[in-house]
Design a protein around this motif. Structure first.
Motif, PDB file in Angstrom:
ATOM      1  N   GLU A 139      -9.472  14.785  -1.126  1.00 26.91           N
ATOM      2  CA  GLU A 139      -8.087  14.453  -0.801  1.00 26.91           C
ATOM      3  C   GLU A 139      -8.026  13.008  -0.330  1.00 26.91           C
ATOM      4  O   GLU A 139      -8.887  12.553   0.411  1.00 26.91           O
ATOM      5  CB  GLU A 139      -7.580  15.403   0.281  1.00 26.91           C
ATOM      6  CG  GLU A 139      -7.363  16.799  -0.266  1.00 26.91           C
ATOM      7  CD  GLU A 139      -6.771  17.739   0.773  1.00 26.91           C
ATOM      8  OE1 GLU A 139      -5.691  17.418   1.305  1.00 26.91           O
ATOM      9  OE2 GLU A 139      -7.394  18.777   1.036  1.00 26.91           O
ATOM     10  N   LEU A 140      -7.021  12.306  -0.777  1.00 25.40           N
ATOM     11  CA  LEU A 140      -6.880  10.888  -0.448  1.00 25.40           C
ATOM     12  C   LEU A 140      -5.911  10.748   0.719  1.00 25.40           C
ATOM     13  O   LEU A 140      -4.711  10.993   0.564  1.00 25.40           O
ATOM     14  CB  LEU A 140      -6.373  10.116  -1.668  1.00 25.40           C
ATOM     15  CG  LEU A 140      -7.298  10.166  -2.893  1.00 25.40           C
ATOM     16  CD1 LEU A 140      -6.577   9.681  -4.142  1.00 25.40           C
ATOM     17  CD2 LEU A 140      -8.549   9.334  -2.643  1.00 25.40           C
ATOM     18  N   ALA A 141      -6.455  10.358   1.867  1.00 27.47           N
ATOM     19  CA  ALA A 141      -5.629  10.258   3.068  1.00 27.47           C
ATOM     20  C   ALA A 141      -4.528   9.220   2.867  1.00 27.47           C
ATOM     21  O   ALA A 141      -4.793   8.112   2.413  1.00 27.47           O
ATOM     22  CB  ALA A 141      -6.510   9.870   4.256  1.00 27.47           C
ATOM     23  N   GLY A 142      -3.307   9.603   3.195  1.00 27.88           N
ATOM     24  CA  GLY A 142      -2.192   8.661   3.128  1.00 27.88           C
ATOM     25  C   GLY A 142      -1.469   8.634   1.793  1.00 27.88           C
ATOM     26  O   GLY A 142      -0.296   8.270   1.716  1.00 27.88           O
ATOM     27  N   VAL A 143      -2.179   9.040   0.719  1.00 30.97           N
ATOM     28  CA  VAL A 143      -1.526   9.057  -0.594  1.00 30.97           C
ATOM     29  C   VAL A 143      -0.482  10.171  -0.617  1.00 30.97           C
ATOM     30  O   VAL A 143      -0.739  11.276  -0.155  1.00 30.97           O
ATOM     31  CB  VAL A 143      -2.568   9.250  -1.715  1.00 30.97           C
ATOM     32  CG1 VAL A 143      -1.906   9.544  -3.044  1.00 30.97           C
ATOM     33  CG2 VAL A 143      -3.443   8.006  -1.827  1.00 30.97           C
ATOM     34  N   GLY A 144       0.700   9.856  -1.145  1.00 30.49           N
ATOM     35  CA  GLY A 144       1.782  10.837  -1.122  1.00 30.49           C
ATOM     36  C   GLY A 144       2.672  10.667   0.104  1.00 30.49           C
ATOM     37  O   GLY A 144       3.672  11.365   0.245  1.00 30.49           O
ATOM     38  N   THR A 145       2.298   9.762   1.008  1.00 30.31           N
ATOM     39  CA  THR A 145       3.157   9.473   2.160  1.00 30.31           C
ATOM     40  C   THR A 145       3.809   8.098   1.959  1.00 30.31           C
ATOM     41  O   THR A 145       3.566   7.417   0.960  1.00 30.31           O
ATOM     42  CB  THR A 145       2.351   9.437   3.475  1.00 30.31           C
ATOM     43  OG1 THR A 145       1.531   8.250   3.490  1.00 30.31           O
ATOM     44  CG2 THR A 145       1.460  10.670   3.620  1.00 30.31           C
ATOM     45  N   GLU A 146       4.589   7.708   2.949  1.00 29.14           N
ATOM     46  CA  GLU A 146       5.277   6.415   2.912  1.00 29.14           C
ATOM     47  C   GLU A 146       4.312   5.229   2.840  1.00 29.14           C
ATOM     48  O   GLU A 146       4.699   4.120   2.474  1.00 29.14           O
ATOM     49  CB  GLU A 146       6.146   6.276   4.176  1.00 29.14           C
ATOM     50  CG  GLU A 146       7.541   6.843   4.016  1.00 29.14           C
ATOM     51  CD  GLU A 146       8.286   6.164   2.861  1.00 29.14           C
ATOM     52  OE1 GLU A 146       8.521   4.948   2.965  1.00 29.14           O
ATOM     53  OE2 GLU A 146       8.614   6.842   1.868  1.00 29.14           O
ATOM     54  N   ALA A 147       3.048   5.476   3.218  1.00 30.45           N
ATOM     55  CA  ALA A 147       2.088   4.365   3.275  1.00 30.45           C
ATOM     56  C   ALA A 147       1.717   3.843   1.886  1.00 30.45           C
ATOM     57  O   ALA A 147       1.263   2.711   1.744  1.00 30.45           O
ATOM     58  CB  ALA A 147       0.832   4.804   4.026  1.00 30.45           C
ATOM     59  N   TYR A 148       1.912   4.698   0.870  1.00 28.31           N
ATOM     60  CA  TYR A 148       1.520   4.322  -0.492  1.00 28.31           C
ATOM     61  C   TYR A 148       2.714   4.384  -1.445  1.00 28.31           C
ATOM     62  O   TYR A 148       3.654   5.159  -1.225  1.00 28.31           O
ATOM     63  CB  TYR A 148       0.425   5.262  -1.014  1.00 28.31           C
ATOM     64  CG  TYR A 148      -0.952   4.938  -0.484  1.00 28.31           C
ATOM     65  CD1 TYR A 148      -1.849   4.186  -1.227  1.00 28.31           C
ATOM     66  CD2 TYR A 148      -1.346   5.379   0.782  1.00 28.31           C
ATOM     67  CE1 TYR A 148      -3.111   3.885  -0.737  1.00 28.31           C
ATOM     68  CE2 TYR A 148      -2.613   5.071   1.279  1.00 28.31           C
ATOM     69  CZ  TYR A 148      -3.493   4.325   0.514  1.00 28.31           C
ATOM     70  OH  TYR A 148      -4.732   4.029   1.002  1.00 28.31           O
ATOM     71  N   THR A 149       2.659   3.614  -2.501  1.00 25.00           N
ATOM     72  CA  THR A 149       3.662   3.742  -3.556  1.00 25.00           C
ATOM     73  C   THR A 149       3.422   5.063  -4.298  1.00 25.00           C
ATOM     74  O   THR A 149       2.341   5.654  -4.195  1.00 25.00           O
ATOM     75  CB  THR A 149       3.552   2.586  -4.575  1.00 25.00           C
ATOM     76  OG1 THR A 149       2.238   2.598  -5.152  1.00 25.00           O
ATOM     77  CG2 THR A 149       3.799   1.235  -3.911  1.00 25.00           C
ATOM     78  N   ASP A 150       4.433   5.512  -5.047  1.00 26.20           N
ATOM     79  CA  ASP A 150       4.253   6.723  -5.865  1.00 26.20           C
ATOM     80  C   ASP A 150       3.261   6.424  -6.995  1.00 26.20           C
ATOM     81  O   ASP A 150       3.135   5.282  -7.431  1.00 26.20           O
ATOM     82  CB  ASP A 150       5.604   7.138  -6.479  1.00 26.20           C
ATOM     83  CG  ASP A 150       6.569   7.627  -5.405  1.00 26.20           C
ATOM     84  OD1 ASP A 150       6.099   8.029  -4.320  1.00 26.20           O
ATOM     85  OD2 ASP A 150       7.796   7.580  -5.652  1.00 26.20           O
ATOM     86  N   TRP A 151       2.607   7.481  -7.462  1.00 25.42           N
ATOM     87  CA  TRP A 151       1.693   7.326  -8.604  1.00 25.42           C
ATOM     88  C   TRP A 151       2.455   6.825  -9.827  1.00 25.42           C
ATOM     89  O   TRP A 151       3.523   7.333 -10.145  1.00 25.42           O
ATOM     90  CB  TRP A 151       1.053   8.665  -8.992  1.00 25.42           C
ATOM     91  CG  TRP A 151       0.033   9.226  -8.071  1.00 25.42           C
ATOM     92  CD1 TRP A 151       0.138  10.404  -7.386  1.00 25.42           C
ATOM     93  CD2 TRP A 151      -1.262   8.701  -7.761  1.00 25.42           C
ATOM     94  NE1 TRP A 151      -1.011  10.632  -6.667  1.00 25.42           N
ATOM     95  CE2 TRP A 151      -1.888   9.599  -6.869  1.00 25.42           C
ATOM     96  CE3 TRP A 151      -1.957   7.548  -8.144  1.00 25.42           C
ATOM     97  CZ2 TRP A 151      -3.175   9.394  -6.364  1.00 25.42           C
ATOM     98  CZ3 TRP A 151      -3.230   7.349  -7.629  1.00 25.42           C
ATOM     99  CH2 TRP A 151      -3.829   8.247  -6.758  1.00 25.42           C
ATOM    100  N   THR A 152       1.863   5.875 -10.536  1.00 27.64           N
ATOM    101  CA  THR A 152       2.298   5.632 -11.911  1.00 27.64           C
ATOM    102  C   THR A 152       1.510   6.627 -12.768  1.00 27.64           C
ATOM    103  O   THR A 152       0.523   7.217 -12.312  1.00 27.64           O
ATOM    104  CB  THR A 152       1.938   4.203 -12.365  1.00 27.64           C
ATOM    105  OG1 THR A 152       0.512   4.040 -12.291  1.00 27.64           O
ATOM    106  CG2 THR A 152       2.604   3.162 -11.448  1.00 27.64           C
TER     107      THR A 152
END
Lengths: 382, 100
Positions: A139-152
């Motif tokens: 699991e990638l911490a922070g991915v899917g939250t406001e800290a990261y852009t959405d997946w392309t």
């Protein structure tokens, strides 16, 4: 001519790899409609049920072979467009609206599915084993939250090459210069268990007018791991002219036939401090375009090259044979996986000589270009 | 049974050559781990572990036991020092033979 090196093209494997494969972004399947995915020599149907779970079955109805991907979602089930047989996510036929009873043998192939980091993963094993959740990508911490852009999410079709071609890139130091226009200054591989990793630091070539990674201002520190046969997480620290970005690139694929696959890649960016969402998304899209160019350069090579079972290597090459030995574990029965396939192996590539020669080559290219530019008369007023 | 099937017996020879030839066993100076080592140049190193070596390495055991687990790229500094010592003492030939 007994001195001639024989190019052994061999034969591709008769099975598809055991392990988790990514089918796409979970949100793209969550619209209450059936979705068709080419994979494992056939077609899969994906749909979301009323509980919000994503289900994946073989795409063809076991009744008369109707195409479930053209059917409809009815309640929790996928309904065949041919005779309305209703299939549940557990692979069992739940109802046949015109029949007194459902045959006991009405079970179809089900692909165990998990959503990980916002992406739909399915387990494939020709032996029909239970899905092994211990070997899911982390699991990638922070991915899917406001800290990261959405997946392309992008897909490239590779209709005439085996997916081992893309695996080989894990150890291919020199292709980063010739195909992706970068100087790989540090290059290391570690294989252990079901994970194969590449560590690389690179700087863009200044003689490529910004094509691919060919931009002198582009400095990458990259750690890329395959978790199983088809799903790579690439943690990239990108320094572009002093502007630093943390990028996560997913490079994954689904085999579609014995000699074809779909290459898929997803990317998200840790939103830099003081940058608004729209700008962060723009940065993510730009990086996605850069990597698209890189993948297209690879695909062009694969579609024209011959398969090679016996690559001839030089001292500067990475450990192709050891990587393939690691990859083999996914193509044999679980009981036939040998210690050699999974034992830890470390390899540090010596990039010093290669980079010396490449620096000279690039200097020559730049000098030639300067000469040509000087010799070209000004034509602006002509 | 290989899944990618070569069409020549020489290919199997090549597989052995590239994966096993010129591996020198190096014993760690600090623990009971012993690994296969090849050095094609000063900067190049190839390290082949096996299960027994991994089990014997206390550094790896310590990382394995930590809450976040062991990072795959984490190498053992003691082993690296042991390899360097083996090179200094002339136990490992440096140089490649025709690319392997």
């Amino acid at each position: 001519m007994s001195d001639t090196r024989f190019l052994d093209q061999g034969a591709p494997p008769e099975r598809f790899a055991r392990g988790w494969h990514c089918l796409g972004l979970a949100k793209d399947f969550a619209d209450g409609k059936p979705h068709g995915i080419d994979g494992f020599g056939g077609k899969l149907v994906v749909w979301q049920d009323t509980q919000g779970n994503l289900n994946v079955l073989d795409g063809y109805c076991r009744h008369m072979g109707g195409d479930l991907t053209q059917g409809a979602v009815k309640g929790d089930e996928i309904a065949c467009p041919f005779h309305d047989w209703r299939w549940g996510g557990d692979g069992k036929c739940k109802a046949i609206p015109y029949a007194r009873r459902v045959p006991l043998r009405a079970r179809t192939q089900k692909y165990p599915a998990v959503v990980r980091n916002g992406q739909l993963m399915v387990w494939h094993d020709v032996e029909g084993s239970e899905a092994d959740h211990d070997v899911l990508p982390p699991e990638l911490a922070g991915v899917g939250t406001e800290a990261y852009t959405d997946w392309t999410w992008e897909v490239l079709d590779v209709p005439s090459a085996h997916c081992r071609e893309i695996i080989d890139n894990v150890v291919d130091m020199a292709h980063f210069f010739y195909i992706h226009f970068a100087f790989p200054t540090n290059f290391r591989n570690v294989f252990e268990g079901h994970v194969a990793t590449q560590f690389m630091e690179s700087t863009g070539r200044p003689d490529m007018d910004g094509a691919g990674y060919g931009d002198e201002g582009l400095v990458l520190k990259s750690e890329a791991s395959y978790f199983g046969p088809s799903y790579m997480i690439n943690w990239l620290h990108v320094d572009y002219k002093g502007f630093e970005t943390e990028v996560i690139l997913i490079n994954c694929h689904v085999p579609t036939g014995p000699n074809s696959f779909k290459l898929q890649y997803a990317l998200c960016v840790k939103k830099p401090e003081g940058v608004d969402d729209a700008t962060a998304d723009y940065i993510g899209k730009r990086y996605s375009e850069t990597f698209k160019e890189g993948f297209e350069q690879d695909v062009h090579i694969w579609l024209n090259k011959a398969p090679v079972q016996n690559p001839l290597l030089c001292e500067e090459d990475g450990p192709v044979y050891q990587l393939r030995r690691w990859y083999e574990q996914f193509y044999v029965d679980k009981a036939d996986v040998t210690p050699e396939m999974t034992d830890r192996f470390e390899f540090e590539v010596d990039t010093t000589k290669a980079n010396e020669y490449w620096r000279e080559e690039v200097a020559r290219n730049l000098a030639k270009k300067a000469e040509e530019d000087a010799a070209t008369p000004e034509t602006a007023d002509a | 049974m290989a899944s990618f099937i070569p069409s020549s017996a020489d290919t199997l020879e090549d597989m052995l050559l590239y994966t096993q030839a010129r591996l020198t066993q190096v014993a760690c100076l600090d623990c009971l781990a012993s690994v296969g080592v090849k050095k094609n140049s000063e900067h190049h190193t190839s390290i082949q572990w096996n299960a027994a070596a991994l089990e014997a390495c206390p550094e790896f055991a310590r990382w394995d036991a930590s809450p976040l687990g062991r990072e795959i790229h984490q190498g053992c500094a003691r082993l690296v020092a042991s390899i360097d010592a083996a090179v200094r003492e002339g136990h490992i030939d440096i140089g490649a033979e025709d690319g392997y």
